[in-house]
Design an enzyme around this catalytic site. Structure first.
Site, short mmCIF file in Angstrom:
data_model
loop_
_atom_site.label_atom_id
_atom_site.label_comp_id
_atom_site.label_asym_id
_atom_site.label_seq_id
_atom_site.Cartn_x
_atom_site.Cartn_y
_atom_site.Cartn_z
CB THR A 153 -0.89 -0.01 1.27
OG1 THR A 153 -1.50 1.27 1.42
CG2 THR A 153 -0.08 -0.28 2.54
CG ASP A 154 -1.15 4.98 -0.98
OD1 ASP A 154 -1.69 4.36 -0.02
OD2 ASP A 154 -1.76 5.84 -1.64
CD GLU A 155 -3.17 3.39 4.63
OE1 GLU A 155 -2.85 3.16 5.81
OE2 GLU A 155 -4.31 3.29 4.21
CE1 TYR A 214 -3.07 -2.74 5.92
CE2 TYR A 214 -3.14 -0.38 5.48
CZ TYR A 214 -3.12 -1.68 5.02
OH TYR A 214 -3.14 -1.93 3.67
CE LYS A 258 0.24 -4.60 2.98
NZ LYS A 258 -0.15 -5.94 2.42
P1 NAD Z 1 -9.48 -7.45 2.64
O1 NAD Z 1 -9.41 -7.18 4.10
O2 NAD Z 1 -10.74 -7.16 1.90
O3 NAD Z 1 -9.11 -8.96 2.34
C1 NAD Z 1 -8.04 -9.62 2.97
C2 NAD Z 1 -8.16 -11.11 2.72
O4 NAD Z 1 -7.04 -11.76 3.35
C3 NAD Z 1 -9.42 -11.74 3.30
O5 NAD Z 1 -10.00 -12.63 2.37
C4 NAD Z 1 -8.91 -12.49 4.53
O6 NAD Z 1 -9.68 -13.64 4.86
C5 NAD Z 1 -7.51 -12.87 4.09
N1 NAD Z 1 -6.63 -13.11 5.24
C6 NAD Z 1 -6.45 -12.29 6.32
N2 NAD Z 1 -5.59 -12.86 7.17
C7 NAD Z 1 -5.20 -14.03 6.64
C8 NAD Z 1 -4.30 -15.06 7.03
N3 NAD Z 1 -3.63 -14.99 8.20
N4 NAD Z 1 -4.14 -16.12 6.22
C9 NAD Z 1 -4.81 -16.21 5.06
N5 NAD Z 1 -5.67 -15.29 4.62
C10 NAD Z 1 -5.86 -14.20 5.39
O7 NAD Z 1 -8.26 -6.62 2.03
P2 NAD Z 1 -8.15 -5.84 0.64
O8 NAD Z 1 -8.65 -4.47 0.81
O9 NAD Z 1 -8.67 -6.71 -0.45
O10 NAD Z 1 -6.55 -5.75 0.52
C11 NAD Z 1 -5.80 -6.79 -0.09
C12 NAD Z 1 -4.33 -6.41 -0.12
O11 NAD Z 1 -4.17 -5.20 -0.83
C13 NAD Z 1 -3.74 -6.16 1.28
O12 NAD Z 1 -2.42 -6.65 1.30
C14 NAD Z 1 -3.74 -4.63 1.41
O13 NAD Z 1 -2.71 -4.19 2.28
C15 NAD Z 1 -3.48 -4.23 -0.04
N6 NAD Z 1 -3.98 -2.90 -0.41
C16 NAD Z 1 -5.30 -2.56 -0.19
C17 NAD Z 1 -5.77 -1.32 -0.62
C18 NAD Z 1 -7.22 -0.92 -0.42
O14 NAD Z 1 -7.58 0.21 -0.76
N7 NAD Z 1 -8.09 -1.76 0.09
C19 NAD Z 1 -4.90 -0.42 -1.25
C20 NAD Z 1 -3.56 -0.79 -1.44
C21 NAD Z 1 -3.12 -2.04 -1.03
O1 TDX Z 2 -16.62 6.25 8.22
C1 TDX Z 2 -15.56 6.70 7.78
N1 TDX Z 2 -15.43 8.06 7.63
C2 TDX Z 2 -14.31 8.64 7.14
O2 TDX Z 2 -14.25 9.88 7.02
C3 TDX Z 2 -14.46 5.86 7.40
C4 TDX Z 2 -14.54 4.35 7.55
C5 TDX Z 2 -13.33 6.46 6.90
N2 TDX Z 2 -13.23 7.80 6.77
C6 TDX Z 2 -12.03 8.41 6.18
C7 TDX Z 2 -10.70 7.91 6.67
C8 TDX Z 2 -9.82 8.05 5.44
O3 TDX Z 2 -9.33 9.37 5.35
O4 TDX Z 2 -12.07 8.05 4.78
C9 TDX Z 2 -10.76 7.79 4.28
C10 TDX Z 2 -10.70 6.37 3.74
O5 TDX Z 2 -10.82 5.49 4.85
P1 TDX Z 2 -10.68 3.88 4.71
O6 TDX Z 2 -11.68 3.38 3.73
O7 TDX Z 2 -10.68 3.31 6.08
O8 TDX Z 2 -9.26 3.75 3.98
P2 TDX Z 2 -7.76 4.18 4.38
O9 TDX Z 2 -7.58 4.26 5.84
O10 TDX Z 2 -7.39 5.36 3.53
O11 TDX Z 2 -6.96 2.85 3.87
C11 TDX Z 2 -7.35 2.17 2.64
O12 TDX Z 2 -6.46 2.48 1.60
C12 TDX Z 2 -5.15 2.00 1.71
C13 TDX Z 2 -7.40 0.66 2.86
O13 TDX Z 2 -8.30 0.35 3.92
C14 TDX Z 2 -6.02 0.11 3.14
O14 TDX Z 2 -6.07 -1.30 3.21
C15 TDX Z 2 -5.10 0.51 2.01
O15 TDX Z 2 -3.79 0.12 2.30
#
Ligand code: NAD
Ligand code: TDX
Length: 327
Positions: free
Chosen positions: A116-118, A143, A147
């Site tokens: 992630t970019d975080e 988190y 990562k």
């Molecule tokens: P998610 O939480 O929706 O899904 C995570 C999945 O991993 C789930 O299916 C869960 O069951 C599985 N999992 C968790 N712990 C596990 C373990 N110990 N063993 C096996 N499986 C396990 O997450 P997401 O939003 O789909 O993110 C997927 C990946 O992408 C992550 O690595 C996250 O850091 C990265 N990422 C997410 C975002 C975003 O905006 N959501 C952005 C950039 C990177």
């Molecule tokens: O109810 C809310 N109100 C609100 O203002 C929630 C749930 C979030 N927020 C804000 C927090 C953040 O500034 O919205 C923005 C987005 O929040 P999230 O959806 O929780 O995402 P963020 O914390 O930015 O992280 C996401 O992007 C990077 C993913 O959850 C991560 O897995 C990924 O790495």
């Protein structure tokens, strides 16, 4: 691939089925964030689900031995949960990645690590710079620190042991199958339920939105063409502040754009993320397909409106958790 029953992982499984002839084994623990429904209807001769933990060497080792490449998505992924209890983040994101690395090292398999970019921390609102592959790591939350730790392990295993790995760091994803704890689906399902959307703090915080389909095409491009040992940033020039997103959701759903509440801010809330994805575009020829955020968001709203059966069972518990924290 790991984490294939989650939001972005399941999108990647569908992407591989549609655009390649690869056979895929998904290793997923099926945590609260997973949904088997997202993998329903896929060809059984191409996609197999193994339920297990990436931190369990006895599960990981034989699976890695039996495959050509590992794409590693599994993680605990929600910042707010990491503030409530960091322990599963350390176990899955750090120990889990270590377990995968030891298996790919032992069996000499190609690895792509999804991050992630975080990991770069945050930018000021008026900073003219965006994150690049050279930005120093500076994570803010348990988190993002977990990562960051996993990325460092991957790089160390490349340098010290010659593991054939690439890393990608992507910005905020949106699209179908995202858990309703996350910002966009939480607000869409709130509006469906007649609850006012909840904006943390002032809502000035900026996120750089990319559709999950574009994240999938980028990861496949890196898997096929990426140079071993390299990191690629994935982004689609989608910077928007949270206030703009909430107002757009309300407008697209036929409500007054001011019909939301400001609630308690997130501790340590990152101000702005922004990705410079020129390396991926110029070196590997990738470009995003979803360039119109408003129409991508409108489709996502439609998806949540037509998939109430999927998210409804989780809505009350998710909102109760936020209510405890005044959010
Ligand atoms: P998610 O939480 O929706 O899904 C995570 C999945 O991993 C789930 O299916 C869960 O069951 C599985 N999992 C968790 N712990 C596990 C373990 N110990 N063993 C096996 N499986 C396990 O997450 P997401 O939003 O789909 O993110 C997927 C990946 O992408 C992550 O690595 C996250 O850091 C990265 N990422 C997410 C975002 C975003 O905006 N959501 C952005 C950039 C990177
Ligand atoms: O109810 C809310 N109100 C609100 O203002 C929630 C749930 C979030 N927020 C804000 C927090 C953040 O500034 O919205 C923005 C987005 O929040 P999230 O959806 O929780 O995402 P963020 O914390 O930015 O992280 C996401 O992007 C990077 C993913 O959850 C991560 O897995 C990924 O790495």
């Amino acid at each position: 691939m790991t984490g294939g029953a989650g939001f972005i992982g399941s999108n990647f499984v569908h992407h591989l089925v549609d655009h390649t002839d690869l056979r895929i084994t998904v290793l997923d623990k099926l945590t609260y964030a997973a949904s088997k429904e997202s993998l329903a209807g896929l060809p059984e001769d191409r996609v197999q689900l193994v339920v297990g933990d990436i931190a369990d060497e006895d599960v990981v080792d034989p699976l890695v031995a039996a495959h050509d490449a590992v794409v590693h998505y599994a993680a605990e992924s929600h910042n707010d949960n990491s503030l409530n209890d960091p322990s599963p983040f350390i176990r899955t994101n750090i120990l889990g990645t270590y377990t995968i690395l030891e298996a790919v090292r032992k069996h000499d398999k190609r690895l792509h690590h999804v991050s992630t970019d975080e990991v770069y921390g945050d930018l000021e609102l008026d900073d003219p710079e965006r994150f690049t592959e050279d930005t120093p790591y500076n994570p803010s939350s348990p988190y993002s620190a977990s990562k960051a730790g996993s990325d460092h392990l991957v790089r160390a295993w490349v340098r010290s042991f010659g593991v054939r790995a690439t890393v990608s760091n992507c910005s905020n994803n949106y699209g179908p199958w995202q858990h309703i704890e996350k910002f966009i689906p939480r607000q869409i399902t709130n509006v469906i339920d007649g609850i006012r959307p909840k904006l943390y703090g002032s809502g000035e915080n900026v996120r750089d939105w990319i559709h999950a389909d574009d994240h999938s095409s980028a990861v496949l491009t890196i898997l096929e063409k990426g140079r071993i040992g390299e990191t690629y940033l994935i982004g689609a020039d989608g910077e928007k502040n949270n206030l703009e997103v909430v107002r757009l959701i309300l407008t697209l759903m036929g409500k007054d754009a001011d019909d939301f509440d400001h609630v308690n801010d997130r501790a340590g809330h990152d101000m702005r993320y922004a990705i410079e994805s020129g390396k991926l575009r110029q070196e590997l020829g990738w470009s995003p397909q979803f360039q119109d955020f408003e129409s991508g968001l409108a489709n996502t709203i439609k998806w949540y409106e037509t998939h109430e059966d999927w998210w409804r069972p989780h809505k009350d518990a998710t909102e109760a958790k936020y209510a405890e924290k005044g959010q």
